[in-house]
Design an enzyme around this catalytic site. Sequence first.
Site, PDB file in Angstrom:
ATOM      1  CG  LEU A  33      55.632  46.275  41.159  1.00 10.53           C
ATOM      2  CD1 LEU A  33      56.777  46.269  42.194  1.00 10.53           C
ATOM      3  CD2 LEU A  33      55.025  44.963  41.279  1.00 10.53           C
ATOM      4  CG  ASP A  51      55.145  51.792  32.024  1.00  8.56           C
ATOM      5  OD1 ASP A  51      54.484  52.180  32.876  1.00  8.56           O
ATOM      6  OD2 ASP A  51      54.792  51.311  30.958  1.00  8.56           O
ATOM      7  CB  SER A  77      41.394  45.793  33.266  1.00  7.61           C
ATOM      8  OG  SER A  77      42.007  45.626  34.387  1.00  7.61           O
ATOM      9  CG  ASN A  92      49.178  50.579  30.488  1.00 11.70           C
ATOM     10  OD1 ASN A  92      50.230  50.840  30.493  1.00 11.70           O
ATOM     11  ND2 ASN A  92      48.463  50.079  31.342  1.00 11.70           N
ATOM     12  CE1 TYR A 141      40.565  45.788  29.939  1.00 13.29           C
ATOM     13  CE2 TYR A 141      38.333  45.142  29.929  1.00 13.29           C
ATOM     14  CZ  TYR A 141      39.308  45.068  29.992  1.00 13.29           C
ATOM     15  OH  TYR A 141      39.762  43.395  30.370  1.00 13.29           O
ATOM     16  CG  HIS A 187      36.570  42.162  39.209  1.00 11.80           C
ATOM     17  ND1 HIS A 187      37.889  41.812  39.321  1.00 11.80           N
ATOM     18  CD2 HIS A 187      36.323  42.781  38.237  1.00 11.80           C
ATOM     19  CE1 HIS A 187      38.283  42.161  38.181  1.00 11.80           C
ATOM     20  NE2 HIS A 187      37.285  42.776  37.512  1.00 11.80           N
TER      21      HIS A 187
HETATM   22  N1  LIG Z   1      40.072  39.900  36.248  1.00 12.14           N
HETATM   23  C1  LIG Z   1      39.049  39.642  35.226  1.00 12.14           C
HETATM   24  O1  LIG Z   1      37.944  38.993  35.438  1.00 12.14           O
HETATM   25  C2  LIG Z   1      39.651  39.994  33.739  1.00 12.14           C
HETATM   26  C3  LIG Z   1      38.471  39.694  32.766  1.00 12.14           C
HETATM   27  C4  LIG Z   1      38.753  39.998  31.406  1.00 12.14           C
HETATM   28  C5  LIG Z   1      40.114  40.488  30.957  1.00 12.14           C
HETATM   29  N2  LIG Z   1      41.265  40.631  31.951  1.00 12.14           N
HETATM   30  C6  LIG Z   1      42.401  40.782  31.615  1.00 12.14           C
HETATM   31  O2  LIG Z   1      43.427  40.258  32.153  1.00 12.14           O
HETATM   32  C7  LIG Z   1      44.521  40.817  32.668  1.00 12.14           C
HETATM   33  C8  LIG Z   1      45.118  40.590  34.072  1.00 12.14           C
HETATM   34  O3  LIG Z   1      43.777  40.955  34.730  1.00 12.14           O
HETATM   35  P1  LIG Z   1      44.029  41.030  36.297  1.00 12.14           P
HETATM   36  O4  LIG Z   1      42.710  40.904  37.014  1.00 12.14           O
HETATM   37  O5  LIG Z   1      45.002  39.974  36.918  1.00 12.14           O
HETATM   38  O6  LIG Z   1      44.713  42.656  36.494  1.00 12.14           O
HETATM   39  P2  LIG Z   1      45.621  43.135  37.376  1.00 12.14           P
HETATM   40  O7  LIG Z   1      45.429  44.668  37.498  1.00 12.14           O
HETATM   41  O8  LIG Z   1      45.536  42.440  38.846  1.00 12.14           O
HETATM   42  O9  LIG Z   1      47.044  42.881  36.625  1.00 12.14           O
HETATM   43  C9  LIG Z   1      47.487  43.569  35.829  1.00 12.14           C
HETATM   44  C10 LIG Z   1      49.013  43.912  36.152  1.00 12.14           C
HETATM   45  O10 LIG Z   1      49.618  44.452  35.011  1.00 12.14           O
HETATM   46  C11 LIG Z   1      50.650  45.602  35.551  1.00 12.14           C
HETATM   47  N3  LIG Z   1      50.685  46.454  34.533  1.00 12.14           N
HETATM   48  C12 LIG Z   1      49.674  47.295  34.088  1.00 12.14           C
HETATM   49  N4  LIG Z   1      50.081  48.223  33.307  1.00 12.14           N
HETATM   50  C13 LIG Z   1      51.518  47.998  33.006  1.00 12.14           C
HETATM   51  C14 LIG Z   1      52.389  48.473  32.249  1.00 12.14           C
HETATM   52  N5  LIG Z   1      52.280  49.600  31.481  1.00 12.14           N
HETATM   53  N6  LIG Z   1      53.576  47.968  32.432  1.00 12.14           N
HETATM   54  C15 LIG Z   1      53.952  46.980  33.249  1.00 12.14           C
HETATM   55  N7  LIG Z   1      53.096  46.591  34.007  1.00 12.14           N
HETATM   56  C16 LIG Z   1      51.789  47.041  33.998  1.00 12.14           C
HETATM   57  C17 LIG Z   1      49.854  45.998  36.725  1.00 12.14           C
HETATM   58  O11 LIG Z   1      50.771  46.312  37.745  1.00 12.14           O
HETATM   59  C18 LIG Z   1      49.295  44.784  37.413  1.00 12.14           C
HETATM   60  O12 LIG Z   1      50.038  43.859  37.929  1.00 12.14           O
HETATM   61  C19 LIG Z   1      44.322  42.235  31.931  1.00 12.14           C
HETATM   62  O13 LIG Z   1      45.000  42.571  30.866  1.00 12.14           O
HETATM   63  C20 LIG Z   1      42.916  42.317  32.020  1.00 12.14           C
HETATM   64  O14 LIG Z   1      42.453  43.129  31.156  1.00 12.14           O
HETATM   65  C21 LIG Z   1      40.786  40.302  33.257  1.00 12.14           C
END
Ligand SMILES: NC(=O)c1ccc[n+]([C@@H]2O[C@H](COP(=O)([O-])OP(=O)(O)OC[C@H]3O[C@@H](n4cnc5c(N)ncnc54)[C@H](O)[C@@H]3O)[C@@H](O)[C@H]2O)c1
Length: 334
Positions: A33, A51, A77, A92, A141, A187
């Site tokens: 979270l 975590d 990210s 991470n 990243y 974004h």
């Molecule tokens: N949003 C985009 O446009 C996009 C584009 C390319 C790749 N991605 C990848 O998609 C995935 C999700 O993206 P998103 O936009 O939903 O991001 P987000 O930040 O909304 O979701 C990531 C989730 O991972 C959890 N988290 C992070 N590190 C953690 C850890 N060590 N232990 C437990 N939980 C952890 C966070 O609390 C969060 O709920 C990511 O891997 C991101 O790199 C997203």
Amino acid sequence: MNVLVTGGAGYIGSIICDQLLAEGHRVVVIDNLSKGYRDALAAEAVLVEADLLDTAAVSETLKRHQVEAVIHMAASSLVGESMSQPAKYYRNNLWATLGLLEAMAYSSISSMVFSSTAAVYGNPEKQPIEEHDPTVPTNPYGETKLAVERALHWYSVAHRLQYVALRYFNAAGATDTRGERHSPETHLIPLVLDAAENGSKVAVFGDDYPTHDGSCVRDYIHVSDLARAHVMALTSLTEKRTSATFNLGCGQGYSVREVIDAAQRVTGRSIKVEIQPRRAGDPAVLVASSTKIRESLGWIPKFELLDEIVASAWIWKQKFKPSAARYSESQHVR
Ligand SMILES: NC(=O)c1ccc[n+]([C@@H]2O[C@H](COP(=O)([O-])OP(=O)(O)OC[C@H]3O[C@@H](n4cnc5c(N)ncnc54)[C@H](O)[C@@H]3O)[C@@H](O)[C@H]2O)c1
């Protein structure tokens, strides 16, 4: 199947959980979270608030919930942050994933769908980008996501892991119930809609790129189309047992100015723009070739029009009110 979704309380993960549940899968989420929200998670999903670096909690979750497959979304990210804090990204994104892979190998879990990114390509030499094009990340990243892709390959050799790595382009839009609320928000579409709502200026970084209107061009994919690709990838993994890497975009580029125009049409409000200098490392154009995933998985995006994607985000933004009351603690048993 019993599916573990890491990062399932995040923007994309929460919508993947909804779709998995709708398909009849049982869903357990590990999320610390740090960026996700309890109330983003469907009541039927089990939340383990932990975590991913806590390997004991990960192993225990795999065992207790008899996990059969993993969708691995949890990551840091923010490209800019990764430039100033590379260790955070190695820890991470890469180290945490290695712990997860070890725990999966120990529990004989051999299917993973992994959230990768277009950032693995760096500054591509041609468009649209194909999966076999050179991967030369320009920030930690992208580098750490690529390192995980390489690790998945070697785990497939050592431990018979089967994986699908999905290189997302720009996830955008919302479903009826869930949308994007990153903090900080980086974004474009949510930032433009914020500007439409509160009258602030939206920054356009560079207006002299070699594109048709001088602003950067990106490939936007609706989050529900993106989520559906994960469910299809999971099904294909369990049926065909073949690893693959796919781009996940619509194959259509829109400029920053076109996104702002779309937001003005959708909201009926005028949006103020401030031209700022280019940001280091922003490629002029990033557009996916999505031929491979269309042909291999039969995936086709349902939302291809930018206005539809922006409208879904706007509708969600209008009705979203953060409320702890929508989350029932008792339904989420660790
Ligand atoms: N949003 C985009 O446009 C996009 C584009 C390319 C790749 N991605 C990848 O998609 C995935 C999700 O993206 P998103 O936009 O939903 O991001 P987000 O930040 O909304 O979701 C990531 C989730 O991972 C959890 N988290 C992070 N590190 C953690 C850890 N060590 N232990 C437990 N939980 C952890 C966070 O609390 C969060 O709920 C990511 O891997 C991101 O790199 C997203």
